[in-house]
Design a protein around this motif. Structure first.
Motif, PDB file in Angstrom:
ATOM      1  N   ALA A  23      -6.907   0.206  -6.774  1.00 29.39           N
ATOM      2  CA  ALA A  23      -6.136   1.013  -5.820  1.00 29.39           C
ATOM      3  C   ALA A  23      -4.676   0.587  -5.832  1.00 29.39           C
ATOM      4  O   ALA A  23      -3.775   1.426  -5.771  1.00 29.39           O
ATOM      5  CB  ALA A  23      -6.722   0.878  -4.411  1.00 29.39           C
ATOM      6  N   ALA A  24      -4.433  -0.712  -5.940  1.00 31.11           N
ATOM      7  CA  ALA A  24      -3.054  -1.201  -6.002  1.00 31.11           C
ATOM      8  C   ALA A  24      -2.356  -0.712  -7.266  1.00 31.11           C
ATOM      9  O   ALA A  24      -1.210  -0.253  -7.213  1.00 31.11           O
ATOM     10  CB  ALA A  24      -3.034  -2.728  -5.933  1.00 31.11           C
ATOM     11  N   VAL A  25      -3.040  -0.784  -8.398  1.00 34.14           N
ATOM     12  CA  VAL A  25      -2.455  -0.314  -9.659  1.00 34.14           C
ATOM     13  C   VAL A  25      -2.222   1.192  -9.601  1.00 34.14           C
ATOM     14  O   VAL A  25      -1.151   1.688  -9.992  1.00 34.14           O
ATOM     15  CB  VAL A  25      -3.368  -0.691 -10.854  1.00 34.14           C
ATOM     16  N   LEU A  26      -3.197   1.930  -9.114  1.00 34.40           N
ATOM     17  CA  LEU A  26      -3.057   3.386  -9.019  1.00 34.40           C
ATOM     18  C   LEU A  26      -1.928   3.767  -8.071  1.00 34.40           C
ATOM     19  O   LEU A  26      -1.165   4.705  -8.344  1.00 34.40           O
ATOM     20  CB  LEU A  26      -4.382   4.011  -8.567  1.00 34.40           C
ATOM     21  N   GLU A  27      -1.796   3.032  -6.985  1.00 33.83           N
ATOM     22  CA  GLU A  27      -0.704   3.267  -6.039  1.00 33.83           C
ATOM     23  C   GLU A  27       0.653   3.106  -6.732  1.00 33.83           C
ATOM     24  O   GLU A  27       1.556   3.928  -6.574  1.00 33.83           O
ATOM     25  CB  GLU A  27      -0.818   2.280  -4.880  1.00 33.83           C
ATOM     26  N   PHE A  59      -3.173   4.520  -0.318  1.00 23.77           N
ATOM     27  CA  PHE A  59      -3.845   3.298  -0.761  1.00 23.77           C
ATOM     28  C   PHE A  59      -5.279   3.270  -0.271  1.00 23.77           C
ATOM     29  O   PHE A  59      -6.192   2.975  -1.043  1.00 23.77           O
ATOM     30  CB  PHE A  59      -3.109   2.047  -0.279  1.00 23.77           C
ATOM     31  N   PHE A  60      -5.501   3.579   1.008  1.00 24.56           N
ATOM     32  CA  PHE A  60      -6.866   3.553   1.535  1.00 24.56           C
ATOM     33  C   PHE A  60      -7.740   4.642   0.918  1.00 24.56           C
ATOM     34  O   PHE A  60      -8.934   4.436   0.707  1.00 24.56           O
ATOM     35  CB  PHE A  60      -6.865   3.616   3.057  1.00 24.56           C
ATOM     36  N   VAL A  61      -7.160   5.787   0.611  1.00 25.73           N
ATOM     37  CA  VAL A  61      -7.924   6.831  -0.088  1.00 25.73           C
ATOM     38  C   VAL A  61      -8.308   6.345  -1.486  1.00 25.73           C
ATOM     39  O   VAL A  61      -9.467   6.477  -1.905  1.00 25.73           O
ATOM     40  CB  VAL A  61      -7.131   8.153  -0.153  1.00 25.73           C
ATOM     41  N   PHE A  62      -7.346   5.777  -2.221  1.00 23.14           N
ATOM     42  CA  PHE A  62      -7.648   5.259  -3.560  1.00 23.14           C
ATOM     43  C   PHE A  62      -8.695   4.158  -3.496  1.00 23.14           C
ATOM     44  O   PHE A  62      -9.604   4.107  -4.328  1.00 23.14           O
ATOM     45  CB  PHE A  62      -6.386   4.713  -4.230  1.00 23.14           C
TER      46      PHE A  62
END
Length: 98
Positions: A23-27, A59-62
């Motif tokens: 999620a951090a990387v995708l964000e 972030f929470f969605v990812f």
């Protein structure tokens, strides 16, 4: 803490930590390409959220999608013997009425 509860926490940790990292990387990838101030709703109106709120919600969605994918993978990776031994409700026994 009993063994079943400890095993469930371990399973959650095994799924949640990689999902958190992805999620951090995708964000970072998404918001390197998209400016939160330029995002619009499907009706064409600008979002009424601050950039920090957009970053947090996304972030929470990812993270949630990553956790869902990890739990689905664990569910699909269970052996046939384990599924048949546990039944539809788990090791506690009993059956689930449909």
């Amino acid at each position: 803490m009993n063994d079943d509860l400890q095993g469930r926490w371990l399973t959650f940790a095994v799924v949640a930590w990689p999902a958190f990292m992805m999620a951090a990387v995708l964000e970072m990838l998404v918001f390197a390409l998209a400016d939160p101030l330029q995002l619009h709703t499907l009706s064409g109106n600008a979002l009424a959220l601050s950039p920090q709120a957009v970053y947090t919600l996304s972030f929470f969605v990812f993270w949630g999608v990553g956790i869902g994918a990890g739990l689905m993978t664990l569910s699909l990776a269970r052996s046939r013997g384990r599924i048949n031994r546990e039944g539809p409700v788990g090791p506690a026994g009993g059956t689930r009425s449909v």
